[in-house]
Design an enzyme around this catalytic site. Structure first.
Site, short mmCIF file in Angstrom:
data_model
loop_
_atom_site.label_atom_id
_atom_site.label_comp_id
_atom_site.label_asym_id
_atom_site.label_seq_id
_atom_site.Cartn_x
_atom_site.Cartn_y
_atom_site.Cartn_z
CB CYS A 1 15.16 -12.42 -4.57
SG CYS A 1 16.47 -13.17 -3.63
CE1 TYR B 1 -3.29 -2.86 1.27
CE2 TYR B 1 -1.92 -2.99 3.24
CZ TYR B 1 -2.93 -3.49 2.45
OH TYR B 1 -3.59 -4.63 2.86
N1 LLP Z 1 -14.92 -5.02 9.74
C1 LLP Z 1 -14.83 -5.40 8.45
C2 LLP Z 1 -15.99 -5.98 7.79
C3 LLP Z 1 -13.60 -5.23 7.76
O1 LLP Z 1 -13.51 -5.58 6.50
C4 LLP Z 1 -12.50 -4.67 8.44
C5 LLP Z 1 -11.20 -4.51 7.77
C6 LLP Z 1 -12.66 -4.30 9.79
C7 LLP Z 1 -13.89 -4.49 10.40
C8 LLP Z 1 -11.55 -3.70 10.60
O2 LLP Z 1 -11.17 -2.47 10.10
P1 LLP Z 1 -10.10 -1.57 10.91
O3 LLP Z 1 -10.74 -1.13 12.17
O4 LLP Z 1 -8.91 -2.41 11.14
O5 LLP Z 1 -9.83 -0.46 9.98
N2 LLP Z 1 -4.56 -4.83 5.33
C9 LLP Z 1 -4.99 -3.46 5.28
C10 LLP Z 1 -6.31 -3.24 6.00
C11 LLP Z 1 -7.43 -4.13 5.50
C12 LLP Z 1 -8.72 -3.92 6.23
C13 LLP Z 1 -9.71 -4.97 5.89
N3 LLP Z 1 -10.97 -4.90 6.59
C14 LLP Z 1 -3.87 -2.58 5.85
O6 LLP Z 1 -2.83 -3.12 6.21
O7 LLP Z 1 -4.01 -1.37 5.91
#
Ligand code: LLP
Length: 422
Positions: free
Chosen positions: A342, A316
């Site tokens: 790599c 990202y």
């Molecule tokens: N609920 C649902 C339905 C979700 O899809 C997500 C995150 C959350 C809750 C939690 O969201 P948060 O509070 O953590 O923003 N890998 C990415 C983030 C992907 C988020 C996916 N869904 C990153 O490293 O930024």
């Protein structure tokens, strides 16, 4: 805020020296603060104390059993998205009646497992999923408690990969079709409509999109009730951002102040699914410098953590602050901090101004408690790192470093590949 602080020029997590930890447990190493995790959880509990609520930690952000237990001990629930997450949550001792199950592609096997466990509700994302769930529930002689995940078509103003509430996104049921889908749900004999769900995106730094989305959902709840449907649970999703660099995301209490009147009026039990804002700033990735390399156009700091340990910068272009674990007087340099993998995309920071570091020195990559270890892989046959939880002046290894044998566990060489066979 977090509990990684310098004391006399050396970085500590709470009262444990990072240098000492790296010496004992090795690097790369994920370190988490119990104090920060608990404080962040309690900030949500307090902010929403005026309405019946459940804080269901989105464990995709960090699925370590010890962290799940920590929140469960404080009364928290869990937002799961797979049978594997269900298994982890059960292993951590989380009450299934505090689990919600989201995701666009739940399989029948996963539905069965969650129904058998007796979870609080399924957040259903399509008509086909609804009929599949009805059939699975029928085959088990039970009823599936359901909320529909409604896509409110709001731009959350965050990175496109983590925006989920726009019409074009794969998530949820379009708000314009929600009533029709709820009607379908209420006709299915093994589905019990219990709630509504929305989640518009992650790393949200503005409150307005959140509020706008909930206003739309609030109106929909009224309409659904007018049509005789019972909406007991209002799951408002997760998404609050954290400070990686200079962001100033809203705090749980600011979010609460903006939406509590709306939530109260609904009379619903409110479910929240925070992930990043609970764990993000509670963790750091500790890595050791292997070499430094000065080129004609670029200077590199080569460290022992790579994109397999922390993929967010590569995936990202995410920013994570990096600091030397021991402060010294020295000049700054502009460098790329890269891993041993790599791939040119294997970097933790690019064009970063850092104090000039030397081989063997330790660096801390901050705000690495969310989507960091949980997105780690074994690419380049690299064992995944250890994880440590610090509590005051104590620490516990909450995940051992993987061994070389862990890397090949489960693999088989078939007989027809025996040496000597053709
Ligand atoms: N609920 C649902 C339905 C979700 O899809 C997500 C995150 C959350 C809750 C939690 O969201 P948060 O509070 O953590 O923003 N890998 C990415 C983030 C992907 C988020 C996916 N869904 C990153 O490293 O930024």
């Amino acid at each position: 805020m977090h509990d990684f602080r310098f004391k006399k020029g050396k970085l500590y997590c709470e009262d444990v020296s990072i240098e000492a930890l790296a010496e004992k447990v090795g690097t790369p190493l994920y370190v988490y603060s119990h104090n920060t995790l608990r404080r962040h959880f309690l900030a949500y509990q307090k902010a929403f104390a005026k309405v019946p609520h459940l804080i269901a930690f989105a464990m995709k952000a960090n699925a370590n059993l010890a962290i799940l237990r920590l929140f469960a001990k404080e009364g928290g629930g869990i937002d799961i998205v797979s049978e594997g997450e269900l298994h982890r949550a059960l292993a951590a001792g989380v009450d299934p009646k505090k689990m919600v199950f989201a995701g666009v592609g739940k399989t029948r096997k996963e539905m069965q497992a969650a129904l058998r466990a007796g979870i609080l509700m399924f957040n259903v994302e399509s008509a086909q999923e609804l009929t599949a769930l009805d059939e699975v529930a029928k085959s088990l002689g039970t009823k599936a408690p359901v909320a529909l995940r409604v896509n409110p078509d709001i731009n959350p103003k965050t990175h496109p990969y983590i925006s989920t509430g726009l019409k074009k996104s794969k998530f949820g049921i379009e708000i314009t079709r929600a009533v029709e889908q709820y009607q379908l749900a209420s006709r299915l004999s093994n589905i019990e409509v219990v709630g509504i769900h929305s989640h518009i995106g992650s790393q949200l730094t503005q409150i307005k999109p959140f509020v706008d989305a909930l206003k739309r959902i609030g109106k929909l709840i009224e309409e659904l009730r007018g049509r005789g449907m019972e909406i007991k649970y209002w799951d408002i999703g997760g998404g609050l951002g954290i400070t990686y660099d200079a962001e100033k995301p809203p705090l749980p209490k600011e979010l609460a102040a903006a939406i509590l009147p709306l939530l109260k009026e609904s009379g619903c039990t409110i479910i929240l699914e925070p992930g990043r804002s609970l764990v993000g700033n509670a963790g750091a990735l500790i890595t050791r410098v292997i070499y430094t390399k000065e080129g004609e156009t670029k200077n590199f700091v080569i460290v022992d953590a790579g994109m397999n340990d922390l993929i967010r910068p590569s995936l990202y272009e995410a920013y994570h602050e990096i600091v030397p674990v021991v402060k010294k007087k020295r000049r700054n340099a502009t460098v790329d901090v890269v891993g041993p993998i790599c791939e040119s995309g294997d970097f933790l920071a690019q064009e970063r101004t850092l104090p000039q570091v030397a081989p063997e020195e330790l660096l801390a990559v901050l705000s690495a408690g969310a989507y960091s270890f949980s997105m780690a892989s074994n690419y380049n046959a690299r064992p995944r790192s250890a994880e440590v939880l610090v509590h005051g002046d104590k620490y516990a290894t909450i995940r051992e470093r993987e061994s070389m044998d862990d890397l090949i566990r489960g693999e088989r060489i078939p007989e027809f590949l025996d040496f000597g066979q053709s």
